[in-house]
Design a protein around this motif. Structure first.
Motif, PDB file in Angstrom:
ATOM      1  N   LYS A  96       5.728  -5.435   4.254  1.00  0.00           N
ATOM      2  CA  LYS A  96       7.072  -4.863   4.481  1.00  0.00           C
ATOM      3  C   LYS A  96       8.146  -5.656   3.725  1.00  0.00           C
ATOM      4  CE  LYS A  96       6.357  -5.030   8.956  1.00  0.00           C
ATOM      5  NZ  LYS A  96       6.516  -4.903  10.420  1.00  0.00           N
ATOM      6  N   ASN A 125       0.728  -4.555   6.374  1.00  0.00           N
ATOM      7  CA  ASN A 125       1.752  -4.299   5.358  1.00  0.00           C
ATOM      8  C   ASN A 125       2.787  -5.432   5.369  1.00  0.00           C
ATOM      9  OD1 ASN A 125       3.959  -3.220   3.822  1.00  0.00           O
ATOM     10  ND2 ASN A 125       3.190  -1.162   4.236  1.00  0.00           N
ATOM     11  N   ASP A 162      -0.290   1.058   6.649  1.00  0.00           N
ATOM     12  CA  ASP A 162      -0.704  -0.253   6.143  1.00  0.00           C
ATOM     13  C   ASP A 162      -0.405  -0.388   4.645  1.00  0.00           C
ATOM     14  OD1 ASP A 162      -2.374  -2.796   6.593  1.00  0.00           O
ATOM     15  OD2 ASP A 162      -3.456  -1.858   4.939  1.00  0.00           O
ATOM     16  N   ASN A 163      -0.488   0.720   3.918  1.00  0.00           N
ATOM     17  CA  ASN A 163      -0.251   0.697   2.469  1.00  0.00           C
ATOM     18  C   ASN A 163       1.053   1.404   2.071  1.00  0.00           C
ATOM     19  OD1 ASN A 163      -2.736  -0.642   1.744  1.00  0.00           O
ATOM     20  ND2 ASN A 163      -3.791   1.254   2.256  1.00  0.00           N
TER      21      ASN A 163
END
Length: 309
Positions: free
Chosen positions: A284, A282, A258-259
């Motif tokens: 992205k 995220n 997620d990070n």
């Protein structure tokens, strides 16, 4: 007299309607004895044609008839109170069952609370151990034995090394082949340092999965918060390698990346090597998207400064 009789029958009715076995038993006993008393004072004609109360007739009856009469009365009362006794016992058993259930519920609650506390203790012990494993890492120069990096800084060193090997492989192979051999060479060199780290982290997430009853989203977030950007980048490439493929299950389950700083990937296209569930929220961002956001933010800052008096 009439008032007493009415009060007597009212008490009998109230007792019969009661939900207390003893009150019902007393009321039915009173009712039965009242009926017996009424029957006893009713007149009857004897064999000689004279009228007399049945009670007096009974007194002068043969002893076996007297015994049968009292036995009948006593039998009815005994049967009545047997029913009351069974009723009382059934209520006592019901209360005992309720008490046992209450105790069982309390025990289960205590046991659940104890297991929850044990899980919390285990979880934070895992976090502490993870920090100790990270703190125990170091990169030593072979010739001089000087430390090039230690602790969490080792992951920055490792990732730079992986990046260097990957760039070299790209000169000889296509993208997929280059990444495969780059990570293979990197693992042959650093697997002895990172193997324990990856295995322990894998088992941390397995504990969260196995203890679904007590693990909450916050536990996964806390564990993810332990990981630096460089750790996440190395963990990502471990997950897409043959050795680390089992880790993908937990990466998807707990949104492990997620990070993840996707802009620092060896190649932005590598995002497609894992399912979208592993990235959680995220964004992205591609390099172009990131530059646009940066320009928009700078423009907003400049506008805000100019608008100030």
């Amino acid at each position: 007299m009439i008032e007493r009789i009415e009060n007597h029958w009212r008490s009998i009715k109230a007792g019969i309607k009661s939900d207390r076995p003893m009150d019902v038993g007393k009321a039915l006993t009173k009712a039965f004895l009242t009926v017996v008393a009424i029957l006893a004072i009713l007149p009857q004609v004897d064999s000689e044609g004279d009228w007399q109360f049945r009670a007096f007739a009974l007194l002068f009856s043969p002893s076996n008839e007297i015994g049968d009469t009292f036995a009948g009365v006593a039998g009815v009362l005994a049967f009545l109170w047997i029913i009351v006794t069974v009723w009382l016992q059934s209520e006592e058993l019901a209360e005992q069952r309720k008490e046992l259930k209450r105790q069982a519920d309390e025990f289960n609650a205590m046991n659940t609370n104890l297991r929850s506390q044990q899980f919390e203790t285990t979880f934070f012990e895992l976090l502490r151990t993870h920090s100790e494993i990270v703190g125990g890492l170091d990169v030593v120069k072979k010739d001089s034995k000087d430390k090039l990096a230690e602790g969490r800084d080792c992951f920055v060193f490792y990732y730079r090394e992986l990046n260097k090997v990957y760039r070299e492989k790209l000169k000889k192979h296509d993208e997929g082949v280059a990444l495969f051999y780059a990570y293979k060479d990197f693992w042959n060199r650093r697997g002895n340092d990172l193997g324990h780290y990856f295995r322990f982290l894998y088992n941390c997430f397995r504990v969260l999965e196995d203890e679904k009853e007590f693990s909450k989203p916050r536990h996964a977030k806390l564990l993810r918060a332990q990981l630096s950007d460089a750790e996440l980048l190395l963990l990502f490439y471990n997950c897409v390698s043959l050795k680390g493929e089992p880790f993908q299950t937990y990466a998807n389950k707990f949104e492990l990346f997620d990070n993840l700083p996707t802009l620092k990937l060896l190649n932005h296209s590598h995002i497609g090597l894992l399912g979208s569930e592993a990235f959680g929220n995220n964004p992205k961002l591609t390099p172009n998207e990131n530059r646009k956001l940066e320009r928009a933010h700078i423009s907003a800052l400049e506008t805000s400064v100019r608008s100030r008096p």
